[in-house]
Design a protein around this motif. Sequence first.
Motif, PDB file in Angstrom:
ATOM      1  N   THR A 147       0.829  -1.210   0.000  1.00 25.32           N
ATOM      2  CA  THR A 147       0.000   0.000   0.000  1.00 25.32           C
ATOM      3  C   THR A 147       0.863   1.259   0.000  1.00 25.32           C
ATOM      4  OG1 THR A 147      -1.805  -1.119   1.152  1.00 25.32           O
ATOM      5  CG2 THR A 147      -1.759   1.290   1.275  1.00 25.32           C
ATOM      6  N   ILE A 148       1.841   1.337   0.894  1.00 25.29           N
ATOM      7  CA  ILE A 148       2.628   2.568   1.009  1.00 25.29           C
ATOM      8  C   ILE A 148       3.602   2.732  -0.152  1.00 25.29           C
ATOM      9  CG2 ILE A 148       2.389   2.664   3.509  1.00 25.29           C
ATOM     10  CD1 ILE A 148       5.229   1.597   3.765  1.00 25.29           C
ATOM     11  N   SER A 191       1.930   5.289  -5.304  1.00 25.58           N
ATOM     12  CA  SER A 191       1.966   6.754  -5.298  1.00 25.58           C
ATOM     13  C   SER A 191       0.586   7.303  -4.941  1.00 25.58           C
ATOM     14  CB  SER A 191       2.399   7.273  -6.672  1.00 25.58           C
ATOM     15  OG  SER A 191       1.477   6.864  -7.669  1.00 25.58           O
ATOM     16  N   GLY A 192       0.589   8.431  -4.263  1.00 22.46           N
ATOM     17  CA  GLY A 192      -0.659   9.113  -3.945  1.00 22.46           C
ATOM     18  C   GLY A 192      -1.439   8.535  -2.784  1.00 22.46           C
ATOM     19  N   ILE A 193      -0.864   7.607  -2.043  1.00 26.76           N
ATOM     20  CA  ILE A 193      -1.563   7.009  -0.908  1.00 26.76           C
ATOM     21  C   ILE A 193      -1.599   7.996   0.255  1.00 26.76           C
ATOM     22  CG2 ILE A 193      -1.420   5.192   0.853  1.00 26.76           C
ATOM     23  CD1 ILE A 193      -2.502   4.209  -1.771  1.00 26.76           C
ATOM     24  N   THR A 194      -2.782   8.180   0.824  1.00 26.73           N
ATOM     25  CA  THR A 194      -2.917   9.067   1.983  1.00 26.73           C
ATOM     26  C   THR A 194      -2.593   8.302   3.260  1.00 26.73           C
ATOM     27  OG1 THR A 194      -5.246   8.529   2.344  1.00 26.73           O
ATOM     28  CG2 THR A 194      -4.747  10.321   0.793  1.00 26.73           C
ATOM     29  N   GLU A 195      -2.335   9.056   4.319  1.00 28.52           N
ATOM     30  CA  GLU A 195      -2.039   8.417   5.595  1.00 28.52           C
ATOM     31  C   GLU A 195      -3.219   7.578   6.075  1.00 28.52           C
ATOM     32  OE1 GLU A 195      -1.622  10.168   9.925  1.00 28.52           O
ATOM     33  OE2 GLU A 195       0.281  10.431   8.846  1.00 28.52           O
ATOM     34  N   SER A 196      -4.430   8.058   5.891  1.00 27.02           N
ATOM     35  CA  SER A 196      -5.602   7.300   6.350  1.00 27.02           C
ATOM     36  C   SER A 196      -5.735   5.986   5.590  1.00 27.02           C
ATOM     37  CB  SER A 196      -6.881   8.136   6.200  1.00 27.02           C
ATOM     38  OG  SER A 196      -7.104   8.469   4.838  1.00 27.02           O
ATOM     39  N   GLU A 197      -5.403   6.000   4.297  1.00 32.12           N
ATOM     40  CA  GLU A 197      -5.439   4.758   3.516  1.00 32.12           C
ATOM     41  C   GLU A 197      -4.383   3.776   4.005  1.00 32.12           C
ATOM     42  OE1 GLU A 197      -6.994   6.176  -0.894  1.00 32.12           O
ATOM     43  OE2 GLU A 197      -4.943   6.660  -0.289  1.00 32.12           O
ATOM     44  N   TYR A 202       7.234   4.116   8.567  1.00 31.53           N
ATOM     45  CA  TYR A 202       6.354   4.967   7.769  1.00 31.53           C
ATOM     46  C   TYR A 202       5.882   6.179   8.587  1.00 31.53           C
ATOM     47  CZ  TYR A 202       2.035   6.547   5.536  1.00 31.53           C
ATOM     48  OH  TYR A 202       1.039   7.320   4.979  1.00 31.53           O
ATOM     49  N   GLU A 237       6.756  10.130   8.136  1.00 33.29           N
ATOM     50  CA  GLU A 237       5.698  11.121   7.963  1.00 33.29           C
ATOM     51  C   GLU A 237       5.847  12.265   8.955  1.00 33.29           C
ATOM     52  OE1 GLU A 237       2.682  11.048   5.713  1.00 33.29           O
ATOM     53  OE2 GLU A 237       4.380  10.043   4.748  1.00 33.29           O
TER      54      GLU A 237
END
Length: 512
Positions: A107-108, A111-117, A187, A191
Amino acid sequence: MKRALISVSDKTGVADFAQGLIKRGFEIISTGGTFNILKDAGIAVIRIEDVTHFPEMLDGRVKTLHPMIHGGLLAKRDNPAHMAKLEEEHIALIDLVCVNLYPFKETIEKSGITESEAIEQIDIGGPSMLRSAAKNFESVYVVVDKADYTPVLDKLDDDKMDNQFRRQLAAKAFRHTAAYDTLISSYLTKELEIEFPEKLSLTYDFKQGMRYGENAHQKAAFYQSALPNDFSIAAAKQLHGKELSYNNIKDADAALKVVSEFKQPAVVAMKHMNPCGVGTGETINAAWKKAFDADKTSIFGGIIALNREVDLETATELHHLFLEIIIAPSFTDTAYDILAKKKNLRVMTIDFSQKDQADKYEYVSVMGGLLVQERDQVIDQMEELKTVTEKLPTSDEKEAMLFAQRIVKHVKSNAIVIATKDQTLGIGAGQMNRVGSVKIALEQALEHGMVEPFVLASDAYFPMDDSVEYAADHGITAIIQPGGSIKDQESIDMANRKNIAMVFSDRRHFKH
């Protein structure tokens, strides 16, 4: 009847494994998507809710965190009190757990993955079950790796599920959960832009075994970062040649760091963790010729890194030499064909478009500890240079100084680089005194004859004026050094007496 709990994210081979367990007297419990896969495959399977008597809740965040599950995993079979409590609470034993975790890493990496995702892909129940099963490994088989499906079934067939094998499965499960937690903590730490956390956890995946380490009596292995970087020797693709050695990997890594300094066509010849020749040019072949001419002796058995595609002309010249590795963004078909004629030559490619994503930090082990620092990625700029002598450097000398500065930070201290604006002429590395490195570099450089401009870069200040005097007496026209010695003025005075230019960069570039 024995009972197995199966709940996997990677469902490859899971139906066959479940069927194999049923044939060996197990009944299967499962959750969510795994339950559906098994049911669709015609496998008799029990829903987790029918065991816990409690529905999955909070969008699946809670489904296996229940005494009916963990009691069945953690109970000690040889403890009468434990077994009595299970009977009192109508909790059945669970004899095998097969779990792999939510795809947090995958998942991480998108590209474009948000923290909530990313947070939603943090598995809670899975690690908990693995830890419970692994803690009770004497009674519970814990399977976290699909590569173990067949060995587990084979052991069940032969009734040889011995304690040593159980311990091996448990250790693998704890390594798996530890690596998973490390990815999550890394991760979030990144962040939050925390550079040096109070606890440092790193995780790497086994890439390959090695015949030996630096020497034949030392065992070794190569691991790749669990979140691999595309611009790294670990991510490079080997197109041809025998397996990389421990020393090959270290030298290739060092060569990549040097060649990545340049935007124009550049070639680096690396030997024993030090560059022995570096050249730049309008074409990759022109750059290669300069790198080769810089030191035609030391390049024997070395590693060549190029930052442009290798063409036939360059490959033909490389083919005539004994080299360990040639690494570049790509090779033309004809270039590859000629290089592949050498059986043992390692031919490798790497994605130079990703060089700006290279690791920010480097790690060095010491007995009982680990040193962590930022990589020296600073590139000294023309406007930062401070002239400290009566004679001013020419524009060509300044260009040569900056070229040499890009190299000197990759040379073992005490480091001296003598160069023109597009070619190294002499490199002195790893000497216990600075003037010793100066003499070695000049001995190499003078074999080339006088080349203008003929400049010297030092990774640290001169503690006395002997290096400046020796350099000036042997044709050096300009010197760049960081300055900072209590005897700086003596070096400046010597440069003035010898009528050469000297500039201070105010930045040291030690490499130990």
